[in-house]
Design an enzyme around this catalytic site. Structure first.
Site, PDB file in Angstrom:
ATOM      1  N   ASP A 184      -7.983  -2.359  14.138  1.00  0.00           N
ATOM      2  CA  ASP A 184      -9.369  -2.573  13.704  1.00  0.00           C
ATOM      3  C   ASP A 184      -9.488  -3.745  12.727  1.00  0.00           C
ATOM      4  OD1 ASP A 184      -8.205  -1.545  11.438  1.00  0.00           O
ATOM      5  OD2 ASP A 184      -9.534   0.189  11.248  1.00  0.00           O
ATOM      6  N   ASP A 204       0.830  -1.202   0.000  1.00  0.00           N
ATOM      7  CA  ASP A 204       0.000   0.000   0.000  1.00  0.00           C
ATOM      8  C   ASP A 204       0.864   1.252   0.000  1.00  0.00           C
ATOM      9  OD1 ASP A 204       0.971  -0.402   2.561  1.00  0.00           O
ATOM     10  OD2 ASP A 204      -0.982  -0.646   3.497  1.00  0.00           O
ATOM     11  N   HIS A 218      -7.669  -4.297  10.007  1.00  0.00           N
ATOM     12  CA  HIS A 218      -7.330  -4.079   8.597  1.00  0.00           C
ATOM     13  C   HIS A 218      -6.018  -4.772   8.244  1.00  0.00           C
ATOM     14  CE1 HIS A 218      -5.127  -0.225   9.879  1.00  0.00           C
ATOM     15  NE2 HIS A 218      -4.230  -0.815   9.132  1.00  0.00           N
ATOM     16  N   GLU A 255      -9.693  -1.215   5.155  1.00  0.00           N
ATOM     17  CA  GLU A 255     -10.381  -0.861   6.397  1.00  0.00           C
ATOM     18  C   GLU A 255     -11.680  -1.659   6.532  1.00  0.00           C
ATOM     19  OE1 GLU A 255      -8.825   0.686   8.504  1.00  0.00           O
ATOM     20  OE2 GLU A 255      -8.080   2.664   7.919  1.00  0.00           O
TER      21      GLU A 255
HETATM   22  C1  GLP Z   1      -0.627   0.380   8.585  1.00  0.00           C
HETATM   23  C2  GLP Z   1      -0.219  -0.446   7.378  1.00  0.00           C
HETATM   24  C3  GLP Z   1      -0.546  -1.904   7.556  1.00  0.00           C
HETATM   25  C4  GLP Z   1      -0.068  -2.374   8.907  1.00  0.00           C
HETATM   26  C5  GLP Z   1      -0.737  -1.586   9.997  1.00  0.00           C
HETATM   27  C6  GLP Z   1      -0.300  -2.014  11.384  1.00  0.00           C
HETATM   28  O1  GLP Z   1      -1.949   0.762   8.561  1.00  0.00           O
HETATM   29  N1  GLP Z   1      -0.817   0.009   6.176  1.00  0.00           N
HETATM   30  O2  GLP Z   1       0.076  -2.661   6.525  1.00  0.00           O
HETATM   31  O3  GLP Z   1      -0.328  -3.743   9.068  1.00  0.00           O
HETATM   32  O4  GLP Z   1      -0.392  -0.235   9.821  1.00  0.00           O
HETATM   33  O5  GLP Z   1       0.866  -1.336  11.703  1.00  0.00           O
HETATM   34  P1  GLP Z   1       1.835  -1.706  12.875  1.00  0.00           P
HETATM   35  O6  GLP Z   1       2.547  -2.930  12.442  1.00  0.00           O
HETATM   36  O7  GLP Z   1       2.753  -0.537  12.984  1.00  0.00           O
HETATM   37  O8  GLP Z   1       1.008  -1.911  14.083  1.00  0.00           O
END
Ligand code: GLP
Length: 260
Positions: free
Chosen positions: A135, A66, A137, A142
């Site tokens: 959440d 992404d 995702h 989302e």
């Molecule tokens: C962002 C990214 C996701 C990731 C999520 C969780 O939203 N787009 O790919 O899984 O954060 O992030 P973290 O690993 O920092 O908790």
């Protein structure tokens, strides 16, 4: 779906080991790269194996999950720059071998379609690293995302913007509202999914992912339909799993020859 409950450093070694096993079998494999903090220790371990053990990424191609829309080319939180800093610059992968959705494209839907085509042209992703949002995702899909979605523009939830504000000087207003993200069906097309989650903040999302009903309200639950998923969690992220004892026992008695 295999659930491994272990301390965070071991999770990173397991994920890096899965990448290494793949590259030993197939040096020109296609990797799926994730951002966020969860995969950082995996990138550290891969960089270490490259430097100390000669693990080579010279023939690897990689696709990112992404990208934020609208962050300038040189913005440190532009995911393309994060991946360069945390992974690409530390190993021997070719600079043009890493691709991500173009969040600065004039025609965003065309950029999304081109990205889907590029993944298909590469033969699809062999191993996709994933994190998970609080959440539920994955990538930036989302709650409410179509379970059949492909790469497209999405609007971030307030929760995700608040969660990610820590990367933007703690200022939620600096977190973009829009992103381009591989869809859930895009992610499901990868041949092996390796998801990492640590900390109590992920416990409910991990419980839903593994044990909840499949629902667009918890997008990661779509992974229950994938034939090869490794869910790597620490004790805190596993704290709401109803069958935690079973997962621990299954991992403890796993045959030595069986990788992730
Ligand atoms: C962002 C990214 C996701 C990731 C999520 C969780 O939203 N787009 O790919 O899984 O954060 O992030 P973290 O690993 O920092 O908790």
């Amino acid at each position: 779906m295999e659930v491994v409950i272990a301390p965070a450093p071991e999770l990173a070694r397991l994920a890096a080991g899965a990448v290494e096993d793949l590259l030993r079998r197939r040096p020109d494999a296609v990797l799926g790269l994730a951002t966020g903090s969860s995969p950082l220790a995996v990138y550290d371990e891969l960089a270490r194996r490259h430097t100390e053990q000669g693990l080579s990424f010279a023939r690897v191609r990689a696709f990112m999950l992404d990208e934020y829309v609208g962050l300038s080319m040189d913005h440190p939180q532009r995911y393309r720059n994060v991946i360069d800093t945390e992974f690409a610059a530390r190993v021997d992968i070719a600079p043009d071998a890493v691709q991500g959705p173009d969040g600065l494209a004039a025609d965003l839907p065309a950029a999304c379609a081109a990205y889907e085509q590029a993944i298909a042209d590469a033969g699809g992703v062999d191993l996709q690293l994933l994190g998970i949002g609080t959440d539920g995702h994955i990538a930036f899909n989302e709650p409410g995302s179509s379970l059949a979605s492909r790469t497209r523009i999405k609007t971030l939830t307030e929760q995700t913007r608040v969660d990610n504000a820590r990367f933007f000087d703690g200022d939620v207003d600096q977190v973009p509202q829009h992103c381009l993200t591989q869809g859930l069906a895009t992610i499901m097309s990868a041949r092996h999914l390796v998801l990492l989650a640590t900390g109590r903040g992920k416990a409910e999302a991990v419980h839903q992912l593994v044990e909840g009903p499949v629902s667009a309200m918890w997008p990661a639950t779509i992974l229950q339909h994938h034939p090869h998923v490794s869910v790597l969690v620490d004790n805190a992220a596993a704290s709401r799993l109803q069958l935690a004892d079973y997962y621990r026992g299954a991992y403890a008695s796993k045959p030595a020859w069986q990788g992730l």
